[in-house]
Design an enzyme around this catalytic site. Structure first.
Site, mmCIF file in Angstrom:
data_model
loop_
_atom_site.group_PDB
_atom_site.id
_atom_site.type_symbol
_atom_site.label_atom_id
_atom_site.label_comp_id
_atom_site.label_asym_id
_atom_site.label_seq_id
_atom_site.Cartn_x
_atom_site.Cartn_y
_atom_site.Cartn_z
ATOM 1 N N CYS A 70 43.023 56.459 -0.471
ATOM 2 C CA CYS A 70 42.511 57.712 0.093
ATOM 3 C C CYS A 70 43.260 58.921 -0.453
ATOM 4 O O CYS A 70 44.483 59.024 -0.341
ATOM 5 C CB CYS A 70 42.620 57.685 1.611
ATOM 6 S SG CYS A 70 42.052 59.213 2.382
ATOM 7 N N ARG A 73 44.782 62.173 2.480
ATOM 8 C CA ARG A 73 45.751 61.791 3.503
ATOM 9 C C ARG A 73 46.644 62.913 4.020
ATOM 10 O O ARG A 73 47.435 62.689 4.936
ATOM 11 C CB ARG A 73 46.630 60.644 2.976
ATOM 12 C CG ARG A 73 45.901 59.340 2.935
ATOM 13 C CD ARG A 73 46.789 58.246 2.392
ATOM 14 N NE ARG A 73 46.752 58.155 0.936
ATOM 15 C CZ ARG A 73 47.564 57.383 0.217
ATOM 16 N NH1 ARG A 73 48.504 56.680 0.818
ATOM 17 N NH2 ARG A 73 47.446 57.327 -1.105
ATOM 18 N N TRP A 244 36.171 63.642 6.173
ATOM 19 C CA TRP A 244 34.998 64.352 5.674
ATOM 20 C C TRP A 244 34.815 63.988 4.214
ATOM 21 O O TRP A 244 35.693 63.380 3.585
ATOM 22 C CB TRP A 244 35.120 65.859 5.864
ATOM 23 C CG TRP A 244 36.410 66.441 5.374
ATOM 24 C CD1 TRP A 244 36.776 66.663 4.083
ATOM 25 C CD2 TRP A 244 37.518 66.874 6.190
ATOM 26 N NE1 TRP A 244 38.031 67.204 4.036
ATOM 27 C CE2 TRP A 244 38.517 67.346 5.303
ATOM 28 C CE3 TRP A 244 37.754 66.922 7.578
ATOM 29 C CZ2 TRP A 244 39.728 67.856 5.762
ATOM 30 C CZ3 TRP A 244 38.966 67.417 8.023
ATOM 31 C CH2 TRP A 244 39.927 67.877 7.120
ATOM 32 N N GLU A 249 32.043 62.012 -4.145
ATOM 33 C CA GLU A 249 31.631 60.720 -3.572
ATOM 34 C C GLU A 249 30.113 60.638 -3.527
ATOM 35 O O GLU A 249 29.521 59.586 -3.781
ATOM 36 C CB GLU A 249 32.188 60.553 -2.153
ATOM 37 C CG GLU A 249 33.689 60.484 -2.090
ATOM 38 C CD GLU A 249 34.155 60.280 -0.659
ATOM 39 O OE1 GLU A 249 34.268 59.125 -0.233
ATOM 40 O OE2 GLU A 249 34.385 61.283 0.039
HETATM 41 N N1 ARG Z 1 32.700 56.840 -0.768
HETATM 42 C C1 ARG Z 1 32.070 56.577 0.497
HETATM 43 C C2 ARG Z 1 30.690 57.201 0.529
HETATM 44 O O1 ARG Z 1 30.313 57.847 -0.387
HETATM 45 C C3 ARG Z 1 32.899 57.097 1.660
HETATM 46 C C4 ARG Z 1 34.344 56.637 1.711
HETATM 47 C C5 ARG Z 1 35.200 57.440 2.644
HETATM 48 N N2 ARG Z 1 35.224 58.827 2.269
HETATM 49 C C6 ARG Z 1 35.847 59.800 2.945
HETATM 50 N N3 ARG Z 1 35.755 61.017 2.479
HETATM 51 N N4 ARG Z 1 36.499 59.550 4.049
HETATM 52 O O2 ARG Z 1 29.967 57.118 1.499
#
Ligand code: ARG
Length: 380
Positions: A70, A73, A244, A249
């Site tokens: 992560c 953090r 968030w 991602e």
């Molecule tokens: N990578 C994942 C997604 O696209 C989420 C993983 C957790 N991400 C976060 N920002 N807490 O759905």
């Protein structure tokens, strides 16, 4: 009464180590000795022990702090912990998950949050949530071998259909899958996610008006729901948690990966880029615009999101703080470096300590299998 075996010895050692950490970092909790003695007695009698709510909150926050994957953090200490350890039947687990989605969304100002359900014990296994996240989109096979929706959940979707789930009569690209909660008594149970718990952001581009016609959206809160939280030797397999989103991602991976929504070629085409040769870098150019649309749309809708440049700098601040506190910060370079423009972020240009620490979150192979294939059940 459970036999004291090698597992009990491991549990004792893990409990002791965690309690020492808790008391070192929380001096106001007093001396560790009496608490260790009480926990050892409890393990003698029951084969497990019950964390105080302060230990649970601290343990969940440190599990985040220790998670080598992560980048977000820096805010580990702000994690809100919902103590739901007395909740263990499928219906109430699901209902509390739906509450979690609303509470964490918080009108767009997303709150990092974890809901901790009943732990694993020698006398009763903990509930399991099958879905990888509380909100995931179905994958529907089309006659021409393409997939409508998220190809990652193609097998999961058909698994749920076999278990009686009725997909929408006209399937779409963003159909929210039902939540599957399994307990040892009830077996897997399906729950439709209520509309009030589904928060989504329609995607627009700040300049390219046609982008809206792609009809894309994404859910606002990523709540990981099939990881096992481990604190002081006690396992909590049902402990959904969220932070968030970082834009990449969604923009680079979920919408960009060729085995996910694979939108880069279409975006490039609509941008009028020359896709006849790789050297025009049409993929890179389209990927940037896809990611701009994600960041722009979340911000325009007032939903918390971060970009990979800002988040990389914050992560280095976090590393520095951890170092100053005299702690190691386990970090996996392959997960921390953002999936686009890696070398433009400071996290790319260094080495990390990678040896793992507990408390932590664990991705168990059987849980991963259930999250991708919809079975087999954990208890049969
Ligand atoms: N990578 C994942 C997604 O696209 C989420 C993983 C957790 N991400 C976060 N920002 N807490 O759905």
């Amino acid at each position: 009464m459970p036999e004291p075996g090698p597992d009990t010895e491991l549990l004792r050692a893990a409990a002791r180590e965690f309690l020492e950490l808790f008391h070192t970092e929380n001096p106001r909790a007093g001396a560790v000795g009496p608490r260790v003695a009480a926990v050892m007695r409890e393990i003698d009698l029951t084969g497990t022990y019950w964390h105080t709510s302060e230990e649970l909150t601290f343990g969940a926050r440190v599990a985040w702090r220790n998670n080598e994957r992560c980048i977000g953090r820096l805010y580990w200490h702000s994690l809100q912990v919902r103590d739901l350890r007395t909740v263990s039947d499928a219906g109430r687990v699901a209902a509390h998950c739906f509450d979690h989605l609303r509470l964490a969304h918080n009108g767009g100002k997303i709150r990092p949050m974890i809901s901790v359900f009943a732990p694993e014990t020698p006398y009763r296994p903990a509930p399991r949530i099958w879905n990888e996240q509380l909100i995931r989109y179905a994958g529907h096979a089309l006659p021409d071998e393409r997939v409508l929706g998220d190809p990652r959940y193609l097998a999961f979707t058909s698994g749920l259909i076999e278990r009686g789930w009725q997909p929408p009569s006209s399937p779409g690209a963003f159909d929210v899958l039902p939540l599957v909660v399994e307990t040892v008594e009830e077996g897997p149970q399906l729950f439709e996610v209520p509309a009030a718990s589904i928060h989504e952001v329609p995607l627009r581009h700040p300049e390219l008006a046609w982008f809206a016609d792609l009809d894309l959206r994404w859910h606002a809160v990523p709540v990981i729901s099939n990881n096992r939280l481990v604190i002081g030797g006690v396992s909590y397999p049902a402990a959904p948690f969220n932070g968030w989103y970082m834009g990449t991602e969604i923009g680079a991976r979920n919408l960009g990966d060729s085995d996910r929504y694979a939108l880069v070629p279409e975006v490039a085409e609509r941008m009028g880029l020359d896709t006849s040769e790789e050297t025009t870098l049409w993929r890179d150019r389209a990927l940037v615009e896809l990611n701009r649309a994600v960041l722009h749309s979340f911000r325009a809708q007032g939903v918390t999101i971060t970009d990979h440049h800002t988040e990389s700098r914050r992560f280095l601040t976090h590393l520095e703080r951890e170092e100053n506190a005299g702690r190691r910060c386990p970090t996996d370079w392959t997960w921390i470096v953002p999936p686009m423009s890696g070398s433009q972020t400071p996290v790319f240009h260094r080495h990390y300590d990678s040896s793992p620490q507990v408390p932590n979150f664990f991705t168990d192979p059987d849980a991963t299998h259930r999250g991708l294939h919809g079975g087999p059940p954990a208890f049969r």
